[in-house]
Design an enzyme around this catalytic site. Structure first.
Site, PDB file in Angstrom:
ATOM      1  N   GLY A 158       0.712  -1.197   0.120  1.00  3.92           N
ATOM      2  CA  GLY A 158      -0.096  -0.001   0.022  1.00  3.92           C
ATOM      3  C   GLY A 158       0.902   1.366   0.006  1.00  3.92           C
ATOM      4  O   GLY A 158       1.940   1.134   0.144  1.00  3.92           O
ATOM      5  N   GLY A 160       2.621   3.572   1.648  1.00  7.76           N
ATOM      6  CA  GLY A 160       2.985   3.751   2.697  1.00  7.76           C
ATOM      7  C   GLY A 160       3.763   5.291   3.067  1.00  7.76           C
ATOM      8  O   GLY A 160       3.927   5.664   4.290  1.00  7.76           O
ATOM      9  N   LYS A 181       3.787  12.499  -2.582  1.00  9.51           N
ATOM     10  CA  LYS A 181       4.871  11.478  -1.954  1.00  9.51           C
ATOM     11  C   LYS A 181       5.651  12.058  -1.049  1.00  9.51           C
ATOM     12  O   LYS A 181       6.314  13.036  -1.228  1.00  9.51           O
ATOM     13  CB  LYS A 181       5.455  10.771  -2.989  1.00  9.51           C
ATOM     14  N   ARG A 251       3.217  14.054  -7.905  1.00 13.21           N
ATOM     15  CA  ARG A 251       3.124  13.044  -8.797  1.00 13.21           C
ATOM     16  C   ARG A 251       1.859  13.182  -9.708  1.00 13.21           C
ATOM     17  O   ARG A 251       0.705  13.294  -8.884  1.00 13.21           O
ATOM     18  CB  ARG A 251       3.431  11.739  -8.286  1.00 13.21           C
ATOM     19  N   ASP A 343       4.296  -4.459  -7.393  1.00  3.49           N
ATOM     20  CA  ASP A 343       3.815  -3.126  -6.872  1.00  3.49           C
ATOM     21  C   ASP A 343       4.515  -2.089  -7.816  1.00  3.49           C
ATOM     22  O   ASP A 343       3.874  -0.914  -7.367  1.00  3.49           O
ATOM     23  CB  ASP A 343       3.741  -3.244  -5.514  1.00  3.49           C
ATOM     24  N   ASN A 344       5.260  -2.101  -8.478  1.00  3.99           N
ATOM     25  CA  ASN A 344       5.879  -1.055  -9.010  1.00  3.99           C
ATOM     26  C   ASN A 344       5.618  -0.949 -10.566  1.00  3.99           C
ATOM     27  O   ASN A 344       6.364  -0.500 -11.330  1.00  3.99           O
ATOM     28  CB  ASN A 344       7.374  -0.935  -8.814  1.00  3.99           C
TER      29      ASN A 344
END
Length: 699
Positions: A158, A160, A181, A251, A343-344
């Protein structure tokens, strides 16, 4: 007056929404009506303002937060680390920082939101993009996702350290999700603090914009805002932590959904004993698939919405192809992601999550940009196969809706699409524009092999080939001599090769492995990635022995022979391009222009980023802005390097921390003193890196 009204309305809405969580049902309903009325009034006035001015202000961004209306939201309002079942997002609160200050911004990225340049000068600009103040219409949230990290399922991960602000629809009808971010704690922060520091944020900001301007699909970076708030970081993991500035990046992307978003439904993994938080919730999987396809794969939705099974399959096929084209683009500019975990991986086929990335300097197919990648899982040459493997994991994640027997058959599309896109791009990079021959692939392979054997600079060797006119031109022979000498100057020296073979592993650790290999070799197989690191250290030691007898003169002589052989093969191939060509000069010029449009002159080399970071850590942000200007024109021959080179490029003892896996680290032999990289009398940005830069390590 309008700006004050919009800001006050936004504040009222935020306060009412906050109070709504703590009052009775009757009170909540009343406040909800008032809040909705205020929001409608604000949206009407904001819309009128946008229509009149054809642009937005900070207070009139056209928010339409579709994903929060389309996917389930966590019912828990308090922010603490936990598993989040049955939800895709958790609502968030702002976490302010002290004295936010703008490091740099990208005008072209902010223009995607219809923000005009003058908005940067507004007094609340940094407050909004530091997470101190809520943009009217935004709804802060953190996204829940899982992931396979270094080949193993890690369970819930998730956002973070990231916070969704909302989705802005611009005047062209484009939908852009924006997020901060480094904005503070979320339910997914685990043991971390949710903050990023100046080093990692500058690296993310600059590389996002660099990749975009190279023509590669990517998330964008709108702003980089630092502050006086501090967090503790042990940069080198040596027990000497320091306090660093909390820094936040804005972002921008069509969406930040990723392969891992679909892995929240994964059942118990037998290898790691972990599972997704929403196992068995096929209803949410269907919601997520249909939202994604309808919003970001509109043609697939329009063509197949009446046949859901076919629609899901076509969606998967398109994800596979987009991912293949993306990694082909990376390979063609020598860029490595560093942490290609599921996850990327963006569900839309764009570059996402800039952590320990790196552009290759000296060409090496086994180049590892992430120093914590002990086993070399994410080397340059492995990136295509890893991205294909990630597509397999996506297929597994959606198998409750479409069986693996259907999606697995489509994985062959990856190899086809990658090969086609890579070949087309390489033809342009070598200037093979008129004719096609089966042997062209061998010519490319030989070029790469020669770069590897001579330790030549990837970017500069490709770029210089455009200096060659077509054979038959009056200056062809002299151009071949000029190009040969230039390429030789871009090859590694004996000392540089020896330095590259210097062990990175701690001497005590290396000694332990050596003892184990001699006394109990069977146990080495149980050490996993540690064993891979040991093997690479042994290979370096063997290579270092081979280099002991190599002299500078024999190195140059060998390099000249290898490059002369390749340039002769290249000349023969170019003769076929020149056949039936009536205007050699005109064709040569056109060919050079095409080559220079795909072979960058400037890339974000680690030493360039490092120089900008060190200046910024001293409070001087002009170098970050100069580098951004440089990266906005990566193919330009006209840019004035003198204007960009007011600061010297010196070696340092610290580098950028990379968000996925910790901090960047130079080896113990980092250079000291004046190590400026110069070409002639001025500092340059298009030379191969200085010797001190070889010690920079990013993890």
């Amino acid at each position: 007056m309008f700006r004050r009204f919009a800001a006050e309305t936004g504040t009222v809405i935020a306060r009412l929404e906050s109070r709504e969580r703590t009052h009775s049902l009757k009170s909540k309903l009343f406040r909800s009506v008032v809040c909705t009325s205020a929001l409608c009034t604000w949206r009407c006035v904001a819309g009128f303002h946008r229509t009149v001015n054809n642009m937005s202000t900070l207070e009139t961004l056209n928010f339409d937060n579709l994903v929060l209306r389309s996917l389930p939201i966590d019912t828990e309002n308090e922010i603490f680390t936990r598993q989040v079942p049955g939800a895709c997002f958790s609502k968030m609160k702002l976490s302010p920082v002290e004295n936010p200050t703008l490091v740099c911004h990208s005008s072209s990225a902010l223009a995607l939101l219809d923000l005009k340049e003058t908005e940067v000068q507004q007094k609340d600009f940094c407050e909004y993009f530091a997470g101190n103040k809520l943009l009217p219409g935004s709804e802060p949230a953190a996204h829940c996702y899982c992931g396979h990290q270094f080949g193993y399922f890690s369970g819930q991960l998730g956002d973070g350290a990231a916070m969704y602000l909302g989705e802005v629809v611009n005047k062209n009808g484009e939908r852009w999700e924006i997020q901060l971010k480094g904005s503070g704690l979320t339910p997914y922060s685990r043991s971390a603090d949710g903050r990023k520091v100046l080093r990692s944020t500058i690296r993310e900001f600059l590389c996002s914009e660099a990749i975009f301007n190279l023509g590669i699909p990517t998330t964008r970076a709108g702003t980089c805002v630092t502050s006086d708030s501090r967090v503790i970081r042990d940069i080198f993991y040596d027990g000497h932590p320091i306090r660093e500035r909390c820094t936040i990046v804005l972002r921008i992307a069509p969406t930040f959904l990723r392969f891992g978003s679909f892995e929240i439904f994964k059942p118990l993994d037998p290898e790691t004993g972990r599972k997704g938080p929403s196992v068995g919730r096929t209803d949410i999987l269907v919601q997520m698939l249909e939202y994604t396809i309808k919003t970001f794969y509109t043609d697939t939705w329009d063509n197949f919405k009446e046949d859901k099974q076919k629609m899901y399959l076509e969606f998967f096929r398109e994800v596979v192809k987009r991912t293949a084209r993306l990694v082909a683009e990376w390979q063609c500019v020598g860029w490595c992601h560093g942490v290609l975990n599921t996850d990327n991986m963006s569900i839309c086929g764009v570059t996402i999550d800039y952590g320990p990335y790196g552009f290759m300097d000296r060409y090496d197919p086994d180049f590892i940009c992430n120093a914590s990648d002990d086993g070399g899982r994410y080397t340059y040459q492995k990136q295509p196969e890893i991205c294909k493997w990630n597509c397999e994991k996506l297929a597994e994640a959606i198998k409750e809706v479409i069986p693996l027997s259907e999606t697995e058959k489509e994985l062959g599309l990856f190899d086809e699409e990658f090969s086609k896109h890579y070949t087309q791009k390489m033809r342009k990079k070598l200037g093979l524009l008129k004719t096609e021959f089966p042997e062209d692939g061998l010519l490319v392979e030989k070029f790469m092999e020669t770069m590897q054997k001579t330790g030549a600079d990837f970017t500069n060797c490709f770029r210089c080939l455009s200096r060659l006119p077509l054979p038959g031109s009056s200056n062809y022979d002299s151009a071949v001599i000029e190009v040969t000498e230039y390429i030789l100057s871009q090859c590694a020296t004996v000392e540089e090769l020896k330095l590259s073979c210097k062990p990175m592993m701690d001497p005590r650790q290396l000694q332990m492995f050596m003892m184990l290999m001699q006394t109990n070799p069977e146990i080495l197989n149980s050490l996993g990635r540690g064993l891979g690191s040991f093997v690479k250290e042994i290979e370096k030691m063997e290579r270092a022995k081979e280099l002991q007898e190599l002299t500078p003169s024999s190195k140059i002589e060998g390099d000249r022979k290898l490059w002369t052989e390749w340039l002769l093969q290249y000349t023969e191939r170019l003769k076929l391009e020149a056949q039936k060509c009536d205007d050699l000069e005109g064709e040569s010029k056109q060919r050079s222009e095409v080559m220079n449009s795909v072979n960058p002159r400037f890339i974000l080399r680690n030493y360039i980023a490092e120089n900008a970071i060190k200046a910024a850590e001293k409070g001087e942000y002009s170098e970050v802005r100069r580098v951004l200007k440089l990266l906005e024109n990566p193919f330009s021959e006209a840019i004035d390097l003198g204007d960009l080179s007011e600061l010297s490029l010196g070696g340092s003892t610290s580098t950028a921390d990379a968000d996925s896996a910790g901090a960047a680290k130079p080896s113990s032999g980092a250079s000291k003193g004046d190590n400026s990289q110069t070409c002639g009398n001025a500092v340059q940005y298009d030379c191969k890196p200085p010797e001190w830069a070889q010690t920079l390590r990013v993890t």
